[in-house]
Enzyme design. Structure first.
Site, PDB file in Angstrom:
ATOM      1  N   ASP A 131      -6.617 -16.973  41.866  1.00  0.00           N
ATOM      2  CA  ASP A 131      -7.237 -15.648  41.749  1.00  0.00           C
ATOM      3  C   ASP A 131      -7.768 -15.201  43.110  1.00  0.00           C
ATOM      4  O   ASP A 131      -8.086 -16.032  43.968  1.00  0.00           O
ATOM      5  CB  ASP A 131      -8.431 -15.691  40.784  1.00  0.00           C
ATOM      6  N   ARG A 183       0.395 -11.809  42.168  1.00  0.00           N
ATOM      7  CA  ARG A 183      -0.113 -10.948  41.087  1.00  0.00           C
ATOM      8  C   ARG A 183      -0.816  -9.776  41.787  1.00  0.00           C
ATOM      9  O   ARG A 183      -1.702 -10.002  42.602  1.00  0.00           O
ATOM     10  CB  ARG A 183      -1.129 -11.695  40.222  1.00  0.00           C
TER      11      ARG A 183
HETATM   12  C1  LIG Z   1      -4.275 -10.670  34.324  1.00  0.00           C
HETATM   13  C2  LIG Z   1      -5.315 -10.101  35.238  1.00  0.00           C
HETATM   14  C3  LIG Z   1      -5.793 -10.871  36.277  1.00  0.00           C
HETATM   15  C4  LIG Z   1      -6.740 -10.357  37.152  1.00  0.00           C
HETATM   16  N1  LIG Z   1      -7.117 -11.106  38.238  1.00  0.00           N
HETATM   17  C5  LIG Z   1      -7.954 -10.568  39.143  1.00  0.00           C
HETATM   18  C6  LIG Z   1      -8.254 -11.240  40.361  1.00  0.00           C
HETATM   19  O1  LIG Z   1      -7.771 -12.345  40.648  1.00  0.00           O
HETATM   20  N2  LIG Z   1      -9.111 -10.636  41.223  1.00  0.00           N
HETATM   21  C7  LIG Z   1      -9.668  -9.400  40.963  1.00  0.00           C
HETATM   22  O2  LIG Z   1     -10.416  -8.885  41.803  1.00  0.00           O
HETATM   23  N3  LIG Z   1      -9.399  -8.759  39.808  1.00  0.00           N
HETATM   24  C8  LIG Z   1      -8.568  -9.300  38.904  1.00  0.00           C
HETATM   25  N4  LIG Z   1      -8.274  -8.603  37.758  1.00  0.00           N
HETATM   26  C9  LIG Z   1      -9.066  -7.399  37.397  1.00  0.00           C
HETATM   27  C10 LIG Z   1      -8.504  -6.148  38.014  1.00  0.00           C
HETATM   28  O3  LIG Z   1      -8.689  -6.174  39.399  1.00  0.00           O
HETATM   29  C11 LIG Z   1      -9.176  -4.891  37.434  1.00  0.00           C
HETATM   30  O4  LIG Z   1     -10.546  -4.934  37.661  1.00  0.00           O
HETATM   31  C12 LIG Z   1      -8.964  -4.696  35.956  1.00  0.00           C
HETATM   32  O5  LIG Z   1      -7.690  -5.105  35.556  1.00  0.00           O
HETATM   33  C13 LIG Z   1      -9.121  -3.208  35.593  1.00  0.00           C
HETATM   34  O6  LIG Z   1      -8.146  -2.444  36.252  1.00  0.00           O
HETATM   35  P1  LIG Z   1      -6.906  -1.756  35.503  1.00  0.00           P
HETATM   36  O7  LIG Z   1      -5.694  -2.001  36.324  1.00  0.00           O
HETATM   37  O8  LIG Z   1      -6.830  -2.216  34.126  1.00  0.00           O
HETATM   38  O9  LIG Z   1      -7.172  -0.204  35.640  1.00  0.00           O
HETATM   39  P2  LIG Z   1      -8.427   0.734  35.337  1.00  0.00           P
HETATM   40  O10 LIG Z   1      -8.116   2.022  35.986  1.00  0.00           O
HETATM   41  O11 LIG Z   1      -9.708   0.040  35.674  1.00  0.00           O
HETATM   42  O12 LIG Z   1      -8.355   0.886  33.777  1.00  0.00           O
HETATM   43  C14 LIG Z   1      -7.306   1.552  33.112  1.00  0.00           C
HETATM   44  C15 LIG Z   1      -7.529   1.525  31.627  1.00  0.00           C
HETATM   45  O13 LIG Z   1      -7.502   0.178  31.167  1.00  0.00           O
HETATM   46  C16 LIG Z   1      -8.484  -0.053  30.169  1.00  0.00           C
HETATM   47  N5  LIG Z   1      -9.487  -1.000  30.698  1.00  0.00           N
HETATM   48  C17 LIG Z   1      -9.569  -1.462  31.958  1.00  0.00           C
HETATM   49  N6  LIG Z   1     -10.591  -2.344  32.099  1.00  0.00           N
HETATM   50  C18 LIG Z   1     -11.178  -2.403  30.885  1.00  0.00           C
HETATM   51  C19 LIG Z   1     -12.272  -3.118  30.367  1.00  0.00           C
HETATM   52  N7  LIG Z   1     -13.001  -3.935  31.132  1.00  0.00           N
HETATM   53  N8  LIG Z   1     -12.573  -2.961  29.060  1.00  0.00           N
HETATM   54  C20 LIG Z   1     -11.855  -2.125  28.270  1.00  0.00           C
HETATM   55  N9  LIG Z   1     -10.793  -1.413  28.713  1.00  0.00           N
HETATM   56  C21 LIG Z   1     -10.460  -1.535  29.988  1.00  0.00           C
HETATM   57  C22 LIG Z   1      -9.095   1.292  29.886  1.00  0.00           C
HETATM   58  O14 LIG Z   1      -8.361   1.888  28.841  1.00  0.00           O
HETATM   59  C23 LIG Z   1      -8.901   2.038  31.183  1.00  0.00           C
HETATM   60  O15 LIG Z   1      -8.915   3.422  31.012  1.00  0.00           O
HETATM   61  C24 LIG Z   1      -7.273  -9.070  36.920  1.00  0.00           C
HETATM   62  C25 LIG Z   1      -6.787  -8.280  35.884  1.00  0.00           C
HETATM   63  C26 LIG Z   1      -5.808  -8.764  35.055  1.00  0.00           C
HETATM   64  C27 LIG Z   1      -5.271  -7.895  33.987  1.00  0.00           C
END
Ligand SMILES: Cc1cc2nc3c(=O)[nH]c(=O)nc-3n(C[C@H](O)[C@H](O)[C@H](O)COP(=O)(O)OP(=O)(O)OC[C@H]3O[C@@H](n4cnc5c(N)ncnc54)[C@H](O)[C@@H]3O)c2cc1C
Length: 305
Positions: A131, A183
């Site tokens: 991560d 990723r």
């Molecule tokens: C498999 C995976 C691994 C990850 N690993 C890392 C990592 O190593 N380092 C790191 O910094 N981040 C990591 N993240 C988190 C990532 O950086 C984002 O903070 C997170 O995925 C929210 O961004 P989004 O792309 O979903 O878009 P956003 O624009 O934040 O969200 C889009 C839509 O997704 C839904 N959504 C998003 N987050 C939430 C929530 N918390 N609760 C409910 N609905 C939500 C909502 O419908 C929202 O409108 C990871 C995420 C995933 C999916």
């Protein structure tokens, strides 16, 4: 008013962490995002994830570890997880954080600890994803990853990049030269404008650019997002470029957009769900609240129920 950055600030407060983890009520509220406290609860959650047509990635929650003994316990936990994956036959790899393995104590310690887990995973034909954490450890994380990648194969160990960082496009290009499995996600930490795009539309724009670079590279990458706009951009780009559904995977977090997870799996896309478990849930949980402010109300409503 509670804002994203206020919640991310609270996620780093040790006092609150102590307070929250001591009370059962708080723990109950976390069940939407966290699969349980121990390996067996996580295995059960992954069985359900697998039954819905998705693969998984174990995440034993812990970060910013400051004791060498605790880093040793983290290595042992992951070795047990890898053994349980083989014993149970569940479809899962593992995700680790280098600060969980001692990156902030000594990068050499984190490297040695991570190496033990990657070596065991490689022997078992499994895969370790490192991560990406806050920007103060980005370079150190990449340095350890590159050392591991030099010793192990493309399909043994991979890394994460965050589209909110200005440096990410350059990092992606450099990592593809090795090559490396990446990723791409948007990024979950509180970053200053000196290192990260303050505007969401720039983060999204950069996400699409990096996603296109990754998909065009011919290496198997993870597209981690719940954002329908990012997902549509990925599907459209893949179709336009004739990139098959088996050439990459979508990734989402446990408890978020289950409907979309199932839909993509039904549509024949590879879908991996990141399954966090363990006692040190506080910072991860707060980052999920910050990810969508409506979650705060969801949680508060349940306090009074
Ligand atoms: C498999 C995976 C691994 C990850 N690993 C890392 C990592 O190593 N380092 C790191 O910094 N981040 C990591 N993240 C988190 C990532 O950086 C984002 O903070 C997170 O995925 C929210 O961004 P989004 O792309 O979903 O878009 P956003 O624009 O934040 O969200 C889009 C839509 O997704 C839904 N959504 C998003 N987050 C939430 C929530 N918390 N609760 C409910 N609905 C939500 C909502 O419908 C929202 O409108 C990871 C995420 C995933 C999916």
């Amino acid at each position: 008013m509670l804002t994203r950055s206020a919640l991310l600030y609270l996620s780093n407060q040790e006092g609150l962490k102590e307070f929250a983890t001591r009370f059962r009520l708080f723990k109950k509220l976390t069940t939407r995002f966290i699969a349980g406290e121990n390996i067996e609860e996580a295995v059960n959650a992954i069985r359900e994830v697998n039954a819905r047509g998705c693969s998984a990635s174990f995440d034993h929650l812990n970060e910013s570890v400051t004791s060498i003994a605790e880093t040793e316990a983290e290595v042992r936990e992951y070795l047990e997880v890898l053994a349980r994956i083989d014993e149970t036959g569940i479809d899962s790899n593992v995700s680790i954080k280098l600060t969980q393995f001692g990156l902030e104590i000594d990068p050499e310690l984190a490297y040695r600890n991570a190496r033990r887990v990657v070596e065991d995973a490689a022997r078992r034909g499994n895969f370790v994803r490192i991560d990406m954490e806050a920007s103060n450890v980005t370079q150190a994380t990449l340095d350890v990853f590159k050392r591991l990648r030099a010793e192990f194969g493309l399909n043994d160990v991979g890394i994460v990049l965050q589209s909110y960082l200005y440096r990410t496009m350059d990092d992606a290009r450099a990592l593809l030269q090795i090559p490396a499995r990446i990723r791409i996600c948007k990024g979950a930490y509180n970053e200053p404008p000196e290192v990260a795009y303050p505007d969401k539309k720039d983060v999204d724009h950069n996400y699409v650019r990096v996603m296109q670079l990754l998909l065009g590279s011919g290496v198997y990458h993870g597209i981690a997002t719940h954002d329908p706009k990012m997902i549509d951009a990925t599907i459209n780009f893949a179709q336009k470029e004739g990139i098959g559904k088996e050439a990459f995977e979508f990734q989402m977090l446990y408890g978020i957009r289950r409907d979309l997870q199932e839909q993509l799996a039904r549509d024949g896309y590879r879908m991996r769900v990141y399954v966090p478990y363990g006692k040190h849930w506080y910072p991860y949980f707060m980052r999920r609240l910050a990810g969508r402010l409506a979650n705060v109300w969801f949680v508060l409503k349940n306090v009074w129920k």
